[in-house]
Structure formats: structure tokens, C-alpha cells
Design an enzyme around this catalytic site. Structure first.
Site, PDB file in Angstrom:
ATOM      1  N   HIS A 135      -0.145  14.395  -7.523  1.00 42.18           N
ATOM      2  CA  HIS A 135       0.414  13.056  -7.299  1.00 42.18           C
ATOM      3  C   HIS A 135      -0.770  12.119  -7.062  1.00 42.18           C
ATOM      4  CE1 HIS A 135       2.988  10.413  -4.334  1.00 42.18           C
ATOM      5  NE2 HIS A 135       2.654   9.758  -5.423  1.00 42.18           N
TER       6      HIS A 135
ATOM      7  N   SER B 219       4.095  19.831   0.290  1.00 40.82           N
ATOM      8  CA  SER B 219       2.984  18.905   0.107  1.00 40.82           C
ATOM      9  C   SER B 219       1.847  19.363   1.013  1.00 40.82           C
ATOM     10  CB  SER B 219       3.411  17.487   0.488  1.00 40.82           C
ATOM     11  OG  SER B 219       2.255  16.715   0.738  1.00 40.82           O
TER      12      SER B 219
ATOM     13  N   HIS C  18       2.762  20.600  -4.240  1.00 44.17           N
ATOM     14  CA  HIS C  18       2.566  19.162  -4.448  1.00 44.17           C
ATOM     15  C   HIS C  18       1.212  18.775  -3.835  1.00 44.17           C
ATOM     16  CE1 HIS C  18       4.083  14.964  -4.829  1.00 44.17           C
ATOM     17  NE2 HIS C  18       3.395  14.752  -3.721  1.00 44.17           N
TER      18      HIS C  18
ATOM     19  N   MET D  54       9.448   7.539  -4.234  1.00 44.81           N
ATOM     20  CA  MET D  54       8.827   7.535  -2.904  1.00 44.81           C
ATOM     21  C   MET D  54       9.871   7.089  -1.885  1.00 44.81           C
ATOM     22  SD  MET D  54       5.856   8.724  -3.369  1.00 44.81           S
ATOM     23  CE  MET D  54       5.474   8.672  -1.615  1.00 44.81           C
TER      24      MET D  54
ATOM     25  N   MET E 282      -5.473  10.585  -2.865  1.00 38.98           N
ATOM     26  CA  MET E 282      -5.461   9.165  -2.479  1.00 38.98           C
ATOM     27  C   MET E 282      -6.886   8.619  -2.517  1.00 38.98           C
ATOM     28  SD  MET E 282      -2.907   9.230   0.785  1.00 38.98           S
ATOM     29  CE  MET E 282      -1.454  10.287   0.829  1.00 38.98           C
TER      30      MET E 282
ATOM     31  N   ASP F  10       9.929  12.064  -2.226  1.00 36.07           N
ATOM     32  CA  ASP F  10       8.686  12.361  -1.505  1.00 36.07           C
ATOM     33  C   ASP F  10       8.552  11.442  -0.294  1.00 36.07           C
ATOM     34  OD1 ASP F  10       6.138  13.107  -0.772  1.00 36.07           O
ATOM     35  OD2 ASP F  10       5.151  12.341  -2.585  1.00 36.07           O
TER      36      ASP F  10
ATOM     37  N   ASP G 138      -1.549  15.786  -3.074  1.00 36.04           N
ATOM     38  CA  ASP G 138      -1.637  14.333  -2.897  1.00 36.04           C
ATOM     39  C   ASP G 138      -3.080  13.844  -2.943  1.00 36.04           C
ATOM     40  OD1 ASP G 138       1.107  13.475  -2.404  1.00 36.04           O
ATOM     41  OD2 ASP G 138       0.989  14.766  -0.646  1.00 36.04           O
TER      42      ASP G 138
ATOM     43  N   MET H 199      -2.258   8.907  -6.130  1.00 32.23           N
ATOM     44  CA  MET H 199      -2.073   7.595  -5.500  1.00 32.23           C
ATOM     45  C   MET H 199      -3.415   6.874  -5.585  1.00 32.23           C
ATOM     46  SD  MET H 199       0.264   9.013  -2.428  1.00 32.23           S
ATOM     47  CE  MET H 199      -0.244  10.682  -2.804  1.00 32.23           C
TER      48      MET H 199
HETATM   49  C1  DX5 Z   1       2.840  10.416   1.082  1.00 35.17           C
HETATM   50  C2  DX5 Z   1       2.618  11.622   0.201  1.00 35.17           C
HETATM   51  C3  DX5 Z   1       3.558  12.703   0.529  1.00 35.17           C
HETATM   52  C4  DX5 Z   1       3.419  13.254   1.927  1.00 35.17           C
HETATM   53  C5  DX5 Z   1       4.780  13.685   2.400  1.00 35.17           C
HETATM   54  O1  DX5 Z   1       2.089   9.349   0.665  1.00 35.17           O
HETATM   55  O2  DX5 Z   1       2.788  11.288  -1.149  1.00 35.17           O
HETATM   56  O3  DX5 Z   1       3.576  13.744  -0.439  1.00 35.17           O
HETATM   57  O4  DX5 Z   1       2.526  14.314   2.023  1.00 35.17           O
HETATM   58  O5  DX5 Z   1       4.679  14.067   3.723  1.00 35.17           O
HETATM   59  P1  DX5 Z   1       5.907  14.196   4.718  1.00 35.17           P
HETATM   60  O6  DX5 Z   1       6.817  15.241   4.152  1.00 35.17           O
HETATM   61  O7  DX5 Z   1       5.258  14.584   5.972  1.00 35.17           O
HETATM   62  O8  DX5 Z   1       6.583  12.844   4.777  1.00 35.17           O
HETATM   63 ZN    ZN Z   2       3.102  12.963  -2.626  1.00 34.97          ZN
END
Ligand code: DX5
Ligand code: ZN
Length: 216
Positions: free
Chosen positions: A65, A7, A32, A136, A36, A172, A34, A67
Site C-alpha cells: 500500500h 497490516s 498488508h 480508507m 509512507m 483499511d 504500508d 502512501m
Molecule cells: C494507515 C495504514 C493502515 C494501518 C491500519 O494509514 O494504511 O494499514 O496500518 O492500522 P489499524 O488497523 O491499527 O488502524
Molecule cells: Zn494500509
């Protein structure tokens, strides 16, 4: 074979291209990504412009992903930027079936993410539409949080509900050498890890090797 997805939220963004290329050389299965929005989750990260840059830096599959609230509004932007999979949250997507169809109509893999407090049964209604279910194992919004052990039963339940459909079960949040074995034993076949991979003192390759090793 177990898939490992770094990620990039935990990457060094001042040299993101190099870090992504290093993941590819180190044997990562995919990247991956992320996104947000500061609305669905209390944090703002990166969007399609950065995804385009990641796309140019490696040949790996990229999972976006999302969010974000109203994910359907952004699906085409992420598809155009080069995402191979687009994952939306069941909690943020009232017309989930329609959004999944939209993603697939763009020729992309479709995924659904579920938060720790969301029960798995809603997924039964879309199980024939999805390529990936992302469980999650922390509350989404930030990297570096602790794994929530209560999610293990849900991983097992989703794994059972999948039957023999070719759906990936991804986990994740808080994935490291101590938690990897349990998630794999409960049915996960795709591991997303940010902090453990990018902040490992011996580097990305060693982190990926340790994850694979600890999973056995
Ligand atoms: C959290 C993200 C994850 C995050 C995971 O909201 O969706 O993908 O980057 O990070 P670690 O592995 O540090 O928990
Ligand atoms: Zn993620």
C-alpha cells in the site's frame, strides 16, 4: 471467503520475520505492507528493503500500500522486492490509468486506494483496470486510529459500482471486532487490520479467529 490481511505496521519490528510467519500459520490470507513517504502522509515507514525481508519470511501474498507521492517512480522497486499487489492512492496519482497499466505490465495485481474525503465516482474510470479498491476507513498515516463511520456508505456505493467484476473491496483503518460486521455488511471482502491483530492480548491467531467470527 472473507480475506484477512494483517497490516505489519503494528508488528514488533525487532522480530518481524517471526511475526509474519506466525500470521501465515494463524490463517492470514495475505500481508498488508504500508509504505509512507512523509510527504503524501505525515509519517515515514518502510520501503522495498523491508518488503524483501517479509518476502523471505512467508509464502503469503503481499499487498504493498503505497502512501507516497509520485508512486509511479517506486512501482518497479516494490515489484522487484516481491510485492504481489501494488496499491496507489487516487489522490496522489494524476496519471492513474497509466500507473495501473504499468503495475499490470510487471505481472502484478493493481489496486487503488481512496481517502475518507474522496468521493467514489472517479473510480468508475478505472474500474476495468483494477484488481482491488482499498477504501480508507481512517485518514492514512498512522495505525491505531478510530474507524470513520461515514465511510460505510462509500463502501456500499463502490460495491454497487463494481457490478460483477472480480474486484476485491478492501477496508483499511480501525478494523476490529466492533467494526468488522458493518464493513462486511456494506460490501467489504478484504479486511486490513494492524493494531487489532498484532496487539491482541491472546495473540495473532486468536485475533484472526475473532475477526472472522465477528464478521458473521
Ligand atoms: C494507515 C495504514 C493502515 C494501518 C491500519 O494509514 O494504511 O494499514 O496500518 O492500522 P489499524 O488497523 O491499527 O488502524
Ligand atoms: Zn494500509
Amino acid at each position: 471467503m472473507l480475506k484477512i490481511a494483517p497490516s505489519i505496521l503494528a508488528a514488533d519490528f525487532s522480530r518481524l520475520g517471526e511475526q509474519v510467519a506466525e500470521c501465515e500459520r494463524a490463517g492470514a490470507s495475505l500481508i498488508h505492507f504500508d509504505a509512507m513517504d512523509g510527504h503524501f502522509v505525515p509519517n515515514i515507514t518502510i520501503g522495498p528493503v523491508v518488503l524483501e525481508a517479509v518476502r523471505r519470511s512467508c509464502t503469503l501474498r503481499i499487498d504493498a500500500h503505497l502512501m507516497v507521492s509520485e508512486a509511479d517512480r517506486y512501482v518497479e522497486d516494490f515489484a522487484r522486492a516481491g510485492a504481489d499487489s501494488i496499491i496507489v492512492h487516487i489522490e496522489a496519482t494524476p496519471h492513474l490509468h497509466r500507473v495501473l497499466e504499468h503495475i499490470k505490465s510487471l505481472g502484478k495485481r493493481a489496486g487503488v486506494a481512496v481517502n475518507p474525503a474522496t468521493p467514489p465516482h472517479g473510480l468508475d474510470e478505472v474500474v476495468n483496470e483494477v484488481d482491488q479498491i482499498l477504501v480508507m476507513t481512517v485518514n492514512p498515516g498512522f495505525g491505531g486510529q478510530s474507524f470513520i463511520r461515514g465511510t460505510l456508505q462509500k463502501i456500499a456505493s463502490i460495491s454497487e459500482r463494481r457490478g460483477n467484476r472480480p474486484i476485491e473491496i478492501a477496508v483499511d483503518g480501525g478494523i476490529d471486532r466492533r467494526t468488522v460486521r458493518d464493513v462486511v455488511q456494506h460490501g467489504a471482502d478484504l479486511l486490513v487490520a494492524g493494531t487489532f491483530i498484532f496487539r491482541h492480548p491472546q495473540g495473532i491467531q486468536q485475533a484472526i479467529l475473532e475477526l472472522r467470527d465477528a464478521a458473521q
